[in-house]
Design an enzyme around this catalytic site. Sequence first.
Site, PDB file in Angstrom:
ATOM      1  N   TYR A   1       0.888  -1.163   0.000  1.00 33.65           N
ATOM      2  CA  TYR A   1       0.000   0.000   0.000  1.00 33.65           C
ATOM      3  C   TYR A   1       0.920   1.205   0.000  1.00 33.65           C
ATOM      4  O   TYR A   1       1.823   1.280   0.826  1.00 33.65           O
ATOM      5  CB  TYR A   1      -0.849   0.022   1.271  1.00 33.65           C
ATOM      6  CG  TYR A   1      -2.098  -0.813   1.190  1.00 33.65           C
ATOM      7  CD1 TYR A   1      -3.135  -0.460   0.335  1.00 33.65           C
ATOM      8  CD2 TYR A   1      -2.244  -1.949   1.974  1.00 33.65           C
ATOM      9  CE1 TYR A   1      -4.283  -1.224   0.252  1.00 33.65           C
ATOM     10  CE2 TYR A   1      -3.402  -2.709   1.903  1.00 33.65           C
ATOM     11  CZ  TYR A   1      -4.416  -2.342   1.040  1.00 33.65           C
ATOM     12  OH  TYR A   1      -5.553  -3.094   0.967  1.00 33.65           O
TER      13      TYR A   1
ATOM     14  N   ASP B   1      -6.563  -0.780  -5.958  1.00 32.81           N
ATOM     15  CA  ASP B   1      -8.030  -0.732  -5.943  1.00 32.81           C
ATOM     16  C   ASP B   1      -8.580  -0.232  -4.608  1.00 32.81           C
ATOM     17  O   ASP B   1      -9.749  -0.416  -4.299  1.00 32.81           O
ATOM     18  CB  ASP B   1      -8.623  -2.117  -6.258  1.00 32.81           C
ATOM     19  CG  ASP B   1      -8.158  -3.196  -5.291  1.00 32.81           C
ATOM     20  OD1 ASP B   1      -7.509  -2.858  -4.277  1.00 32.81           O
ATOM     21  OD2 ASP B   1      -8.430  -4.384  -5.549  1.00 32.81           O
TER      22      ASP B   1
ATOM     23  N   HIS C   1     -10.367  -7.167  -5.069  1.00 33.91           N
ATOM     24  CA  HIS C   1     -10.058  -7.182  -3.634  1.00 33.91           C
ATOM     25  C   HIS C   1     -11.028  -8.123  -2.894  1.00 33.91           C
ATOM     26  O   HIS C   1     -11.497  -7.825  -1.794  1.00 33.91           O
ATOM     27  CB  HIS C   1     -10.191  -5.750  -3.093  1.00 33.91           C
ATOM     28  CG  HIS C   1      -9.275  -5.396  -1.971  1.00 33.91           C
ATOM     29  ND1 HIS C   1      -8.234  -4.525  -2.101  1.00 33.91           N
ATOM     30  CD2 HIS C   1      -9.268  -5.765  -0.671  1.00 33.91           C
ATOM     31  CE1 HIS C   1      -7.627  -4.364  -0.935  1.00 33.91           C
ATOM     32  NE2 HIS C   1      -8.234  -5.130  -0.048  1.00 33.91           N
TER      33      HIS C   1
HETATM   34  O1  173 Z   1      -9.314  -5.812   2.551  1.00 40.75           O
HETATM   35  C1  173 Z   1      -8.819  -5.322   3.557  1.00 40.75           C
HETATM   36  O2  173 Z   1      -9.367  -5.447   4.650  1.00 40.75           O
HETATM   37  C2  173 Z   1      -7.597  -4.563   3.411  1.00 40.75           C
HETATM   38  O3  173 Z   1      -7.031  -4.611   2.379  1.00 40.75           O
HETATM   39  C3  173 Z   1      -7.046  -3.708   4.465  1.00 40.75           C
HETATM   40  C4  173 Z   1      -6.616  -2.435   4.137  1.00 40.75           C
HETATM   41  C5  173 Z   1      -6.139  -1.614   5.129  1.00 40.75           C
HETATM   42  C6  173 Z   1      -6.081  -2.024   6.435  1.00 40.75           C
HETATM   43  C7  173 Z   1      -6.476  -3.317   6.753  1.00 40.75           C
HETATM   44  C8  173 Z   1      -6.963  -4.146   5.766  1.00 40.75           C
END
Ligand code: 173
Length: 512
Positions: free
Chosen positions: A254, A282, A374
């Site tokens: 991320y 996404d 996702h």
């Molecule tokens: O799908 C999710 O829960 C996920 O990608 C996520 C994103 C940020 C923090 C925790 C989970």
Amino acid sequence: MTAQKGVHGEEVAKHNSREKGVWIVVHGKVYDVTDFLDEHPGGAEIILRYAGMDATEEYEPIHPPDAIIDNLDPSKHLGPLIPSTLPPAPVSASAPPPTSVAIPQKTNSPLAGGEEEYVKPPIDEILSLHDFEAVARRTMAKRGWNYYSSGDDDEITMRENHNAYHRVWFRPRILRNVGSVDFSSSILGHKTSMPVYITATALGKLGHPEGEVTLTRAAGKHNIIQMIPTLASCSFDEMVDAAIPNQIQFLQLYVNSDRSRTKKIIKHAAERGVKALFITVDAPQLGRREKDMRTKFEGNASSQQTQGGDNFKRDQGAARAISSFIDPTLNWKDLAELKEAAGEMKIVLKGVQSWEDAVMAAEAGCDGVVLSNHGGRQLDFAPSPLTILPQVVTILKSRGFMTPKAPFEVFIDGGVRRATDVLKAIALGATAVGIGRPMIYAMSTYGEQGVSRAFEILKDEFEMNMRLIGAPTLSDVVPNMVDVSALNSASSGITMYEENYERMLPVGVKAK
Ligand code: 173
């Protein structure tokens, strides 16, 4: 109150509000988090709930072990708690999973109220990936189940991800000498025992106390590639350390609004031998997963929590609370910089949902894309990856990609439960598929052994199904082995294993 003597629980308990100061205990150590409250990415509210208490159980699944040490000035580390001096924290919704729970049975139960005790079956009774999900639903702590199983809005995309596989049929061939079949493959140049990888899923300790290292170990045993999640409960280094020599790992990324942090992560990943970065594209904002969001009203919610309507973050479920660092301004122009930082590591965009973006990724010099929504957790009514796969592959090839000279790879994830699902994706041009939820359900129910069993089941399924379609190797699994004439017609509406999906419930109606 010296570090040697430790801090008495009574002293901790007195620091239970902003006014009196906020102390919490994590892993037997006392921390003064008063000044950190408003910097906490998950908001002040959740810390205040544990003010003057032991917060380990809440902290553990959501943070890597060293997060508090890294983020808090050493002067705020107050020393060890004198054991047994602090009353236990309130029972949390993340309590360890029960081994058996009462669930309503549809059969004529001999028990009053139609309820029968559900006893977790021994692992050798698990025959398919669906089975792990069925056991997880009945035995996982509610909070973990709600977080893992939830999808966005009405969960239409989440169901469609699997349903789409029901609209592709095989065109089996006969008399092709399938005495031995070989389903080993290669992903971005790395050998793997199956065209399957473990895709990234967050917060593993909501399902199993050891968290994601159980996935790493099972993957190592079975020669499967693991994509390390950015937001795992275990730290990145714990997952790399749990790997055996030469075990291949990728990293899901991320991108942080603070790019220097992202670059630090990339540099560290390269140093630790990660082979590819899968940049998640996404999730500029996390989807609303209502089942996850409702968790806060269950378990230990105090009246104070449930009354106020003032706090934004508190209302958003586990994931949203900790995702505020994700940069929504990320755009195509940023790719060059990330690619440069990645050095030798390959770059794949995870979460592509149209052929136009797949072509742009290839033109931008990426090494591949994951067609993904996702797991149905982001945009509801995003198409299932399988539905768009044939068009993406056809257009990429027509533009000169996916050739030995321009070896761009296409992956898909979402809804994969069977080797037949994988074979359909391979026939339509995917290099491999990512499996997410089934892996963490296997982990949550039977630990590392469960994940190993999931791989064994898939291997059995590959062997049998490749024989039955008449494909001795994966290169024999070509487009004309499948009939896609129904793929783009409306969903059949049939959901297999309906039992594993929970109905969306109106407000106030509790799941039985
Ligand atoms: O799908 C999710 O829960 C996920 O990608 C996520 C994103 C940020 C923090 C925790 C989970």
